[in-house]
Design a protein around this motif. Structure first.
Motif, PDB file in Angstrom:
ATOM      1  N   LYS A 232      38.193  37.577  31.424  1.00 34.55           N
ATOM      2  CA  LYS A 232      39.202  37.849  30.414  1.00 34.55           C
ATOM      3  C   LYS A 232      40.153  38.964  30.835  1.00 34.55           C
ATOM      4  CE  LYS A 232      36.119  36.460  26.661  1.00 34.55           C
ATOM      5  NZ  LYS A 232      35.456  36.875  25.390  1.00 34.55           N
ATOM      6  N   ASN A 233      39.867  39.601  31.979  1.00 33.71           N
ATOM      7  CA  ASN A 233      40.717  40.701  32.411  1.00 33.71           C
ATOM      8  C   ASN A 233      42.042  40.191  32.975  1.00 33.71           C
ATOM      9  OD1 ASN A 233      38.905  42.835  31.809  1.00 33.71           O
ATOM     10  ND2 ASN A 233      37.706  42.286  33.619  1.00 33.71           N
ATOM     11  N   GLU A 234      42.986  41.074  33.021  1.00 38.34           N
ATOM     12  CA  GLU A 234      44.308  40.739  33.538  1.00 38.34           C
ATOM     13  C   GLU A 234      44.244  40.475  35.034  1.00 38.34           C
ATOM     14  OE1 GLU A 234      48.641  42.998  34.048  1.00 38.34           O
ATOM     15  OE2 GLU A 234      47.058  43.847  32.775  1.00 38.34           O
ATOM     16  N   VAL A 235      44.899  39.391  35.466  1.00 38.19           N
ATOM     17  CA  VAL A 235      44.945  39.060  36.891  1.00 38.19           C
ATOM     18  C   VAL A 235      45.921  40.008  37.587  1.00 38.19           C
ATOM     19  CG1 VAL A 235      45.468  37.286  38.598  1.00 38.19           C
ATOM     20  CG2 VAL A 235      44.424  36.654  36.414  1.00 38.19           C
ATOM     21  N   LEU A 236      45.459  40.613  38.645  1.00 35.89           N
ATOM     22  CA  LEU A 236      46.291  41.594  39.345  1.00 35.89           C
ATOM     23  C   LEU A 236      47.354  40.906  40.186  1.00 35.89           C
ATOM     24  CD1 LEU A 236      43.680  44.203  40.633  1.00 35.89           C
ATOM     25  CD2 LEU A 236      45.321  44.507  38.790  1.00 35.89           C
ATOM     26  N   PRO A 237      48.598  41.327  40.072  1.00 34.84           N
ATOM     27  CA  PRO A 237      49.635  40.827  40.987  1.00 34.84           C
ATOM     28  C   PRO A 237      49.429  41.423  42.365  1.00 34.84           C
ATOM     29  CG  PRO A 237      50.536  42.516  39.536  1.00 34.84           C
ATOM     30  CD  PRO A 237      49.153  42.242  39.053  1.00 34.84           C
ATOM     31  N   TRP A 238      50.090  40.837  43.348  1.00 36.78           N
ATOM     32  CA  TRP A 238      49.871  41.255  44.724  1.00 36.78           C
ATOM     33  C   TRP A 238      50.229  42.725  44.955  1.00 36.78           C
ATOM     34  CZ3 TRP A 238      47.230  40.864  48.802  1.00 36.78           C
ATOM     35  CH2 TRP A 238      47.671  41.424  50.004  1.00 36.78           C
ATOM     36  N   LYS A 239      51.359  43.147  44.454  1.00 36.19           N
ATOM     37  CA  LYS A 239      51.772  44.530  44.683  1.00 36.19           C
ATOM     38  C   LYS A 239      50.758  45.506  44.106  1.00 36.19           C
ATOM     39  CE  LYS A 239      55.711  47.649  44.119  1.00 36.19           C
ATOM     40  NZ  LYS A 239      57.099  47.797  43.567  1.00 36.19           N
ATOM     41  N   GLN A 240      50.181  45.177  42.960  1.00 28.91           N
ATOM     42  CA  GLN A 240      49.172  46.050  42.353  1.00 28.91           C
ATOM     43  C   GLN A 240      47.912  46.077  43.201  1.00 28.91           C
ATOM     44  OE1 GLN A 240      49.994  47.617  39.094  1.00 28.91           O
ATOM     45  NE2 GLN A 240      48.544  48.946  40.159  1.00 28.91           N
ATOM     46  N   ARG A 241      47.540  44.930  43.733  1.00 26.31           N
ATOM     47  CA  ARG A 241      46.360  44.870  44.616  1.00 26.31           C
ATOM     48  C   ARG A 241      46.590  45.716  45.865  1.00 26.31           C
ATOM     49  NH1 ARG A 241      44.177  38.546  44.460  1.00 26.31           N
ATOM     50  NH2 ARG A 241      44.855  38.101  42.322  1.00 26.31           N
ATOM     51  N   LEU A 242      47.805  45.631  46.385  1.00 21.10           N
ATOM     52  CA  LEU A 242      48.121  46.395  47.591  1.00 21.10           C
ATOM     53  C   LEU A 242      48.038  47.901  47.321  1.00 21.10           C
ATOM     54  CD1 LEU A 242      48.900  45.751  50.496  1.00 21.10           C
ATOM     55  CD2 LEU A 242      51.316  45.884  49.825  1.00 21.10           C
ATOM     56  N   LYS A 243      48.522  48.332  46.178  1.00 23.81           N
ATOM     57  CA  LYS A 243      48.443  49.755  45.825  1.00 23.81           C
ATOM     58  C   LYS A 243      46.996  50.207  45.651  1.00 23.81           C
ATOM     59  CE  LYS A 243      52.956  50.258  43.555  1.00 23.81           C
ATOM     60  NZ  LYS A 243      53.641  50.557  42.262  1.00 23.81           N
ATOM     61  N   ILE A 244      46.180  49.351  45.064  1.00 24.38           N
ATOM     62  CA  ILE A 244      44.767  49.699  44.871  1.00 24.38           C
ATOM     63  C   ILE A 244      44.051  49.821  46.215  1.00 24.38           C
ATOM     64  CG2 ILE A 244      42.570  48.827  43.977  1.00 24.38           C
ATOM     65  CD1 ILE A 244      44.161  47.639  41.622  1.00 24.38           C
ATOM     66  N   CYS A 245      44.347  48.900  47.129  1.00 27.64           N
ATOM     67  CA  CYS A 245      43.742  48.983  48.463  1.00 27.64           C
ATOM     68  C   CYS A 245      44.191  50.253  49.182  1.00 27.64           C
ATOM     69  CB  CYS A 245      44.131  47.756  49.287  1.00 27.64           C
ATOM     70  SG  CYS A 245      43.385  46.208  48.719  1.00 27.64           S
ATOM     71  N   LEU A 246      45.464  50.597  49.024  1.00 28.37           N
ATOM     72  CA  LEU A 246      45.981  51.807  49.658  1.00 28.37           C
ATOM     73  C   LEU A 246      45.321  53.057  49.075  1.00 28.37           C
ATOM     74  CD1 LEU A 246      47.918  53.301  51.510  1.00 28.37           C
ATOM     75  CD2 LEU A 246      49.710  53.050  49.765  1.00 28.37           C
ATOM     76  N   GLY A 247      45.190  53.123  47.761  1.00 27.97           N
ATOM     77  CA  GLY A 247      44.535  54.281  47.148  1.00 27.97           C
ATOM     78  C   GLY A 247      43.085  54.408  47.583  1.00 27.97           C
ATOM     79  N   SER A 248      42.376  53.288  47.662  1.00 27.98           N
ATOM     80  CA  SER A 248      40.981  53.314  48.116  1.00 27.98           C
ATOM     81  C   SER A 248      40.893  53.802  49.558  1.00 27.98           C
ATOM     82  CB  SER A 248      40.379  51.915  47.995  1.00 27.98           C
ATOM     83  OG  SER A 248      40.501  51.412  46.680  1.00 27.98           O
ATOM     84  N   ALA A 249      41.802  53.321  50.390  1.00 31.83           N
ATOM     85  CA  ALA A 249      41.815  53.742  51.797  1.00 31.83           C
ATOM     86  C   ALA A 249      42.078  55.243  51.920  1.00 31.83           C
ATOM     87  CB  ALA A 249      42.869  52.950  52.565  1.00 31.83           C
ATOM     88  N   ARG A 250      42.950  55.766  51.080  1.00 35.11           N
ATOM     89  CA  ARG A 250      43.214  57.208  51.116  1.00 35.11           C
ATOM     90  C   ARG A 250      41.987  58.012  50.706  1.00 35.11           C
ATOM     91  NH1 ARG A 250      49.273  56.885  48.350  1.00 35.11           N
ATOM     92  NH2 ARG A 250      50.437  56.565  50.307  1.00 35.11           N
ATOM     93  N   GLY A 251      41.245  57.513  49.736  1.00 33.66           N
ATOM     94  CA  GLY A 251      40.008  58.198  49.343  1.00 33.66           C
ATOM     95  C   GLY A 251      38.997  58.227  50.473  1.00 33.66           C
ATOM     96  N   LEU A 252      38.845  57.105  51.175  1.00 35.98           N
ATOM     97  CA  LEU A 252      37.910  57.047  52.302  1.00 35.98           C
ATOM     98  C   LEU A 252      38.405  57.887  53.472  1.00 35.98           C
ATOM     99  CD1 LEU A 252      36.976  53.260  52.206  1.00 35.98           C
ATOM    100  CD2 LEU A 252      35.532  55.188  51.528  1.00 35.98           C
ATOM    101  N   GLU A 253      39.725  57.914  53.676  1.00 34.34           N
ATOM    102  CA  GLU A 253      40.277  58.753  54.734  1.00 34.34           C
ATOM    103  C   GLU A 253      39.948  60.217  54.480  1.00 34.34           C
ATOM    104  OE1 GLU A 253      44.605  60.093  56.622  1.00 34.34           O
ATOM    105  OE2 GLU A 253      44.467  59.135  54.652  1.00 34.34           O
TER     106      GLU A 253
END
Length: 498
Positions: A232-253
């Protein structure tokens, strides 16, 4: 006594004889030979003279056994009481000694726990936690995992929403994961790391209190296209997915290079990426984290940590699994798996990485992309995304990029995507129309996929529910697949906001 005394010794013999005969008729005493001493001897307390004249007092005979019995009973009672007191004393002493030992053990455990500054991590009482969660109301449960249940709570008079993770008494995890989480998050501060507000270790409870992430996990919003239950959750658009991946990568960095010591997360996956109300991605759950080896050189990945293999099914670095040597490149591998998971909107056990890699190599990666992203991704962005994800999942860890390189690549992709969107040129976007029976051979021709039937065959390597490593050939179908995840500290089975 007066009757006997009235027999005066001065009476005549005939009078004495008459009196004796009279007493014999009333008492039936055969021996009529009496004297003053015998009369006094036969007198009892009831002033009764009708007793046999055998020189024995029947009252004394009747009393002697009774007295001995009473004495014996008294001795038994006293002895039993003393014995009971001794037993009670021994029991109380043992209980007291055990409580002292437990107290010493508890004190020792507490003394080994990190000393946290109040401005970094608060210590809550159990009463405060019960108030915050309405005494652990089942209606407030927002997640379940290997460590225990996660509740939504309110602290500071209802002013602050929090996520409360409570250790389950039946969990196979406990103090070690609890201490690791506190030790790591109490000294780490980053925009893309979830914040630890406090903890509670009172009355045998182990509870962690985090900032509340209202949008839940990344996995909540991927909406797997072959999932049995409709999300039932909102489907993420591509740009939003890309930002989430980038934020996660920055946390791991930040974990890998932003501290004095290298920190290896060891459990990177989509359920450990939390989203706040502004869709900011934050890495969470550090129960399995390890401090990396110290290195005198500036090169990342020089050393490794030899440790028991732990992780989550589908995300586990195969080289770490085979050798037991943990490095930060193990996080890179897990992150690469998550990148493909985000792109294809498939659970890791159905992702079939060899097939996805083969599709990328042949230039037909679009055949495995989530069809809901049609018309949202530029061809160049898709190519770069596939490239960095494929590098991350290389079998040889030396061929994998660092998290710094991953961050730079994702930043470049985001720039490409934003530029294409600003121009409004629809022709730059890729159409991900899935063709029935579109196939691409896997490595060595061992893996194939049929999108028309949603069938794929893969080799899965991971950990079972007991935390031990398993490797098996797994056949996955749309109608018969049941995902079994490793029971780890960070696993969330009920995926809602936390």
């Amino acid at each position: 006594m007066t009757t006997l005394i009235s027999l005066s010794l001065t009476s005549t013999p005939s009078q004495l004889a008459s009196q004796r005969m009279l007493m014999t008729c009333h008492t039936n005493v055969t021996d009529i030979s009496l004297s003053g001493l015998e009369i006094l001897k036969l007198s009892d307390t009831a002033r009764n003279l009708a007793v046999p004249n055998n020189g024995t007092n029947t009252t004394s005979l009747n009393r002697t056994p009774t007295s001995k019995t009473s004495i014996r009973k008294t001795i038994i009672v006293i002895g039993g009481a003393i014995g009971g007191l001794l037993l009670v004393s021994v029991f109380l002493f043992a209980l007291f000694r055990r409580r002292i030992q437990y107290k010493k053990l508890f004190t020792s455990a507490n003394s080994s726990r990190p000393s946290l500054s109040t401005d970094l991590c608060r210590r809550f009482s159990l009463t405060q936690i019960r108030v915050a969660t309405h005494d652990f109301d089942q209606k407030l449960i927002i997640g379940r995992g290997g460590f225990g249940k996660v509740y939504k709570g309110c602290i500071d008079g209802g002013a602050t929403d929090v996520a409360v993770k409570r250790l389950n008494s039946t969990s196979k995890q406990g103090e070690q994961e609890f201490l690791t989480e506190i030790e790591m998050l109490s000294r780490l501060r980053h925009r893309h790391l979830v914040s630890l507000i406090g903890y509670c270790d009172e009355k045998g409870e182990m509870i962690l209190i985090y900032e509340y992430m209202p949008r839940g996990t990344l996995r909540d919003h991927l909406n797997y296209r072959d999932a049995k239950e409709t999300c039932k959750n909102e489907v993420l658009p591509w740009k939003q997915r890309l930002k989430i991946c980038l934020g996660s990568a920055r946390g791991l960095e930040y974990l890998h290079g932003g501290n004095k010591q290298l920190i290896i997360h060891r459990d990177v996956k989509s359920t450990n990426i939390l989203l706040d109300d502004k869709w900011t991605a934050k890495v969470s759950d550090f129960g399995l984290s390890k401090v990396g080896p110290a290195s005198d050189t500036s090169d990342i990945g020089v050393g490794h940590v030899s440790t028991i293999v732990k992780g989550s099914f589908g995300y586990l670095d195969p080289e770490y699994y085979q050798r037991g040597q943990l490095t930060e490149k193990s996080d890179v591998y897990s992150f690469g798996v998550m990148l493909f998971e985000v792109l294809c909107a498939r659970p890791t056990v159905k992702l079939n990485l060899p097939n996805v890699r083969a599709c990328y190599t042949k230039g037909i990666l679009y055949t495995v992309v989530d069809p809901t992203l049609t018309g949202q991704i530029t061809s160049e962005c898709l190519s770069k995304f596939g490239e960095i994800a494929e590098l991350c999942i290389r079998a040889n860890r030396d061929e994998r990029p660092s998290m710094r390189d991953v961050v730079l690549s994702l930043e470049f992709m985001l720039t490409l995507q934003q530029t294409a969107e600003n121009t409004g040129d629809v022709s730059l976007m890729v159409d991900f129309t899935i063709r029935s029976n579109a196939t691409c051979g896997g490595e060595n021709g061992a893996s194939t996929i049929s999108f028309g039937e949603n069938v794929c065959e893969s080799r899965a390597v991971g950990v079972d529910t007991q935390g031990s490593i398993v490797a098996s050939n797994t056949v996955v179908t749309n109608s018969h697949m049941e995902v079994k995840s490793g029971s780890v500290f960070s696993e969330i089975f009920d995926l809602r906001a936390r």
